[in-house]
Design a protein around this motif. Structure first.
Motif, mmCIF file in Angstrom:
data_model
loop_
_atom_site.group_PDB
_atom_site.id
_atom_site.type_symbol
_atom_site.label_atom_id
_atom_site.label_comp_id
_atom_site.label_asym_id
_atom_site.label_seq_id
_atom_site.Cartn_x
_atom_site.Cartn_y
_atom_site.Cartn_z
ATOM 1 N N THR A 1 0.763 -1.328 -0.170
ATOM 2 C CA THR A 1 -0.085 0.052 0.115
ATOM 3 C C THR A 1 0.881 1.155 -0.014
ATOM 4 O O THR A 1 0.633 2.124 -0.669
ATOM 5 N N ASP A 2 1.822 1.084 0.840
ATOM 6 C CA ASP A 2 2.633 2.398 0.941
ATOM 7 C C ASP A 2 4.292 1.721 0.760
ATOM 8 O O ASP A 2 4.617 0.654 1.273
ATOM 9 N N VAL A 3 5.266 2.693 0.516
ATOM 10 C CA VAL A 3 6.559 2.153 0.656
ATOM 11 C C VAL A 3 7.284 3.588 1.391
ATOM 12 O O VAL A 3 6.892 4.694 0.985
ATOM 13 N N ALA A 4 8.228 3.107 2.213
ATOM 14 C CA ALA A 4 8.907 4.143 3.208
ATOM 15 C C ALA A 4 10.362 4.028 3.230
ATOM 16 O O ALA A 4 10.808 2.779 3.036
ATOM 17 N N VAL A 5 11.020 4.954 3.548
ATOM 18 C CA VAL A 5 12.593 4.664 3.435
ATOM 19 C C VAL A 5 13.231 5.024 4.608
ATOM 20 O O VAL A 5 12.713 6.266 5.401
ATOM 21 N N ALA A 6 13.911 4.076 5.241
ATOM 22 C CA ALA A 6 14.328 4.396 6.681
ATOM 23 C C ALA A 6 15.584 3.411 6.734
ATOM 24 O O ALA A 6 15.508 2.300 6.080
ATOM 25 N N ASP A 7 16.522 3.829 7.704
ATOM 26 C CA ASP A 7 17.377 2.900 8.048
ATOM 27 C C ASP A 7 17.050 2.042 9.261
ATOM 28 O O ASP A 7 16.473 2.427 10.520
ATOM 29 N N ALA B 1 8.612 6.136 10.500
ATOM 30 C CA ALA B 1 8.471 5.916 9.203
ATOM 31 C C ALA B 1 7.308 4.856 9.025
ATOM 32 O O ALA B 1 6.374 5.194 8.319
ATOM 33 N N VAL B 2 7.212 3.822 10.011
ATOM 34 C CA VAL B 2 6.120 2.999 9.886
ATOM 35 C C VAL B 2 4.704 3.615 10.319
ATOM 36 O O VAL B 2 3.756 3.438 9.716
ATOM 37 N N SER B 3 4.844 4.474 11.094
ATOM 38 C CA SER B 3 3.747 4.999 11.901
ATOM 39 C C SER B 3 3.157 6.065 10.745
ATOM 40 O O SER B 3 1.896 6.154 10.800
ATOM 41 N N ALA B 4 4.015 6.918 10.198
ATOM 42 C CA ALA B 4 3.707 7.767 9.148
ATOM 43 C C ALA B 4 2.862 7.289 8.118
ATOM 44 O O ALA B 4 1.838 7.606 7.355
ATOM 45 N N ALA B 5 3.214 6.019 7.572
ATOM 46 C CA ALA B 5 2.724 5.172 6.429
ATOM 47 C C ALA B 5 1.444 4.494 6.748
ATOM 48 O O ALA B 5 0.632 4.763 6.012
ATOM 49 N N LEU B 6 1.414 4.039 7.918
ATOM 50 C CA LEU B 6 -0.032 3.148 8.282
ATOM 51 C C LEU B 6 -0.658 4.066 9.090
ATOM 52 O O LEU B 6 -1.883 3.487 9.335
ATOM 53 N N GLY B 7 -0.426 5.293 9.758
ATOM 54 C CA GLY B 7 -1.165 5.910 10.633
ATOM 55 C C GLY B 7 -1.267 5.596 12.001
ATOM 56 O O GLY B 7 -1.673 6.164 12.931
ATOM 57 N N ALA B 8 -0.539 4.822 12.241
ATOM 58 C CA ALA B 8 -0.186 4.103 13.540
ATOM 59 C C ALA B 8 0.931 2.975 13.463
ATOM 60 O O ALA B 8 1.206 2.512 12.370
ATOM 61 N N ALA B 9 1.369 2.249 14.626
ATOM 62 C CA ALA B 9 2.150 1.327 14.625
ATOM 63 C C ALA B 9 1.461 0.198 13.859
ATOM 64 O O ALA B 9 0.435 -0.025 13.779
ATOM 65 N N ALA B 10 2.391 -0.690 13.489
ATOM 66 C CA ALA B 10 1.842 -2.008 12.819
ATOM 67 C C ALA B 10 1.197 -3.073 13.684
ATOM 68 O O ALA B 10 2.021 -3.252 14.809
ATOM 69 N N ASP B 11 0.278 -3.843 13.145
ATOM 70 C CA ASP B 11 -0.195 -4.530 13.902
ATOM 71 C C ASP B 11 1.194 -5.988 13.856
ATOM 72 O O ASP B 11 1.073 -6.946 14.766
ATOM 73 N N ILE B 12 1.522 -5.969 12.649
ATOM 74 C CA ILE B 12 2.612 -7.284 12.333
ATOM 75 C C ILE B 12 3.703 -6.554 11.829
ATOM 76 O O ILE B 12 3.355 -5.809 10.704
ATOM 77 N N THR B 13 4.887 -6.813 12.194
ATOM 78 C CA THR B 13 6.154 -6.332 11.510
ATOM 79 C C THR B 13 6.940 -7.459 11.361
ATOM 80 O O THR B 13 7.120 -8.407 11.836
ATOM 81 N N VAL B 14 7.304 -7.479 9.858
ATOM 82 C CA VAL B 14 8.144 -8.479 9.518
ATOM 83 C C VAL B 14 9.554 -8.216 9.207
ATOM 84 O O VAL B 14 9.543 -7.094 8.295
ATOM 85 N N VAL B 15 10.524 -8.903 9.731
ATOM 86 C CA VAL B 15 11.875 -8.505 9.582
ATOM 87 C C VAL B 15 12.458 -9.082 8.665
ATOM 88 O O VAL B 15 13.005 -10.315 8.759
ATOM 89 N N CYS B 16 13.074 -8.630 7.374
ATOM 90 C CA CYS B 16 13.795 -9.347 6.270
ATOM 91 C C CYS B 16 14.814 -8.746 5.905
ATOM 92 O O CYS B 16 15.253 -8.928 4.739
ATOM 93 N N VAL B 17 15.480 -7.904 7.001
ATOM 94 C CA VAL B 17 16.847 -7.561 6.422
ATOM 95 C C VAL B 17 18.012 -8.147 7.248
ATOM 96 O O VAL B 17 17.857 -8.564 8.212
ATOM 97 N N ASP B 18 19.115 -8.397 6.150
ATOM 98 C CA ASP B 18 20.115 -9.088 6.863
ATOM 99 C C ASP B 18 21.225 -8.409 7.479
ATOM 100 O O ASP B 18 22.420 -8.692 7.339
ATOM 101 N N VAL B 19 20.960 -7.429 8.114
ATOM 102 C CA VAL B 19 21.736 -6.660 8.798
ATOM 103 C C VAL B 19 21.639 -6.773 10.405
ATOM 104 O O VAL B 19 20.321 -6.740 10.498
ATOM 105 N N PRO B 20 22.637 -6.775 11.110
ATOM 106 C CA PRO B 20 22.041 -6.841 12.743
ATOM 107 C C PRO B 20 21.652 -5.416 13.187
ATOM 108 O O PRO B 20 22.214 -4.476 12.409
ATOM 109 N N GLY B 21 21.013 -5.430 14.384
ATOM 110 C CA GLY B 21 20.642 -4.276 15.036
ATOM 111 C C GLY B 21 19.498 -3.612 14.765
ATOM 112 O O GLY B 21 19.118 -2.582 14.794
ATOM 113 N N CYS B 22 18.541 -4.570 13.928
ATOM 114 C CA CYS B 22 17.021 -4.077 13.553
ATOM 115 C C CYS B 22 16.108 -4.407 14.761
ATOM 116 O O CYS B 22 14.976 -4.060 14.529
ATOM 117 N N GLU B 23 16.381 -5.171 15.937
ATOM 118 C CA GLU B 23 15.361 -5.555 16.756
ATOM 119 C C GLU B 23 14.621 -4.599 17.401
ATOM 120 O O GLU B 23 13.282 -4.566 17.459
#
Lengths: 347, 347
Positions: free
Chosen positions: A236-242, A252-274
């Motif tokens: 539905t939307d695309v956002a740019v963020a580190d 960035a997520v809250s701006a795109a969805l209007g609120a925090a997400a019900d489900i967040t899926v982490v698919c990036v292969d760098v450490p420190g995204c938790e």
């Protein structure tokens, strides 16, 4: 007597499963319930390849030497730093009389169990590989156990494309399951996919949409990926963020969805995204960690430290039917297929 | 301007949350929404203490020196190897005018956020501690942020007992939630608790029983713990197995429950229990990992490698109401209380 989970191939330490072993026996002789594969290509796990590539400053020859050393020393391609492996593609060479895998000699297959537990022996010194891509042309053999999983490659898709899809096929299947669980409970969830333009990320976005997510946002690190993902129309939307910046990501997520997400899926292969993933998720929501760079302690203590009431799932690479489901997405979602094909060409 | 999650206390690297920081600012001056605690005692995370104790071969003085070094260098008690911390007990010293925590000077509190994100400064060189127990008498100060959590210690329980309970209060709360979810879906689950005689384990067993589990088994490593747990009567059955031996563990669980467990709760603080926990769990079941020694990659790849369709949860230390729930178990379950008191005496 062979073990269905491969205990008989563990050389040290004794008693652990093959994935936990320091070293496996890659002897080509198959046990009664084993299968031997003639290997054509390894597909290294993204986190593993990135660690090796960064460690050697992009020196492909040094990366190749280290991969060869790992395989020689461990009897498997199991990166000792990231703990991850990858998968392989090849042709069935010999099938033990008691194998339950329904494979026959000549079948072209991809293994759906990690290289971290697959006995592997290389015979060509990886001479065809420049050490600069996750795709590793390779001659040698690998062994499957009774409880391993391999998918016969479909005739209607490029084998490289199938391999890339099967490598991450747990992500769309689990995303589908979690979204459907919310819908069964009576509400259509919003879904944020961190790393939405990548392989597992784009499949997760497609799965979330098909499963009935109310809105989705794909988060990407750079403008070029934003443009690609936007053009694909998968989210539905695309956002740019580190993703490593918790405040930037959650904003960035809250701006795109209007609120925090019900489900967040982490698919990036760098450490420190938790922490960013947790902050991006609504109270009562769910975080699915698919990245092998995830730190258990950072996730557990991060949620506690933020007083965040979120359910955190370790992304299980196995969900029944995951291979067929991911391949069907590839056939039915031309936008995902285009993203994959562009990525394979770029590799 | 202070940040509710403590970003203003992060010294390096910039932009991360306090838990991910290498170093925090432990300046005693409180910001508008902060609270300063006069520290009495640290309760080190079990995995952290064990790592330090083993590293120094049980030399208490060396353990103490390393803990002091960590606190001095990092401004917090954050074990760099295990990634874990623990919690603390103390008295509220100063409350910033904008703090939302409802604390007042003189309140005796335990912090429910990890020491890994709590600014800490020690003034007594830990002189009262022999370095041989997780319980560390300590003089100094600590800082709470607006979004931290602290529980005022109840008058009717020994503060040491309350601290021990609050340290692990996420485990019974999440076990309760998962068991109730199965029951809401129409079936009373079987529950295996690995490390059932320990602090989080015994509380998880009590929570599973109260929530309506059909049968429970507590798995312990040695006969003495078996006898203690059996005498406590907390579990339907008690089994002895080495949790690091996947075959032994899963065989013991299946023998006790008649089949693999619907829910497996991992409460032991040693590495290498992921595969055994997965093998002990039925298809479609759930594994809850509470041990800080859990490896994300070992769990994710282990389940994939075993083709195990299990939901794997990262044990979130925060569940709303967790402190009150755990303290109420302590009041209502005399067997759990007896186990805790015996353990505190033994320490």
């Amino acid at each position: 007597m062979t073990s269905p989970v491969g205990l008989h191939r563990v050389m040290e330490p004794a008693g652990v499963l093959p994935q936990a072993a320091h070293r496996l026996d890659s002897n080509p002789q198959v046990g009664a319930d084993e299968v031997r594969i003639r290997v054509e290509r390894l597909n290294l796990d993204a986190a593993s390849f990135r660690q090796l590539f960064d460690k050697h400053g992009g020196d492909g020859a040094a990366v190749r030497t280290e991969v060869l050393d790992i395989i020689r020393n461990r009897g498997k391609m199991h990166n000792p730093v990231t703990g991850s492996g990858g998968m392989l593609i090849g042709t069935v060479d010999q099938v033990g009389p008691a194998s339950p895998l329904s494979l026959k000699p000549g079948d072209r297959v991809a293994t759906l169990v990690s290289l971290t537990l697959t006995p592997l022996f290389v015979t060509d010194q990886l001479a065809e590989w420049d050490g600069r891509s996750e795709q590793v042309p390779c001659s040698g053999h690998a062994i499957l156990f009774a409880r391993s999983i391999a998918a016969v490659l479909p005739d209607d898709l490029d084998p490289l494309l199938s391999l890339a899809v099967l490598d991450v096929c747990g992500a769309p299947a689990l995303t589908d399951r979690v979204v459907r669980r919310y819908i069964a409970d009576g509400r259509s969830p919003t879904v944020a996919v961190i790393g939405g333009a990548g392989k597992s990320g784009s499949l997760a976005l497609a799965a979330a949409r098909r499963a009935g997510a109310a809105r989705t946002v794909g988060v990407v690190p750079v403008l070029a990926e934003r443009d690609r993902l936007r053009a694909a129309g998968l989210a539905t939307d695309v956002a740019v963020a580190d993703a490593r910046d918790p405040v930037a990501l959650s904003t960035a997520v809250s701006a795109a969805l209007g609120a925090a997400a019900d489900i967040t899926v982490v698919c990036v292969d760098v450490p420190g995204c938790e922490h960013g993933a947790i902050l991006s998720t609504a109270d009562g929501g769910t975080v699915i960690f698919f990245s092998m760079a995830t730190s258990f302690a950072a996730a557990a203590l991060g949620a506690e430290g933020l007083a965040a009431d979120v359910t955190m799932l370790i992304g299980n690479g196995y969900v029944p039917g995951h291979a067929d489901y991911a391949l069907s997405l590839m056939r039915r979602e031309p936008e995902v297929r285009a993203l994959f094909e562009a990525r394979l060409t770029a590799d």
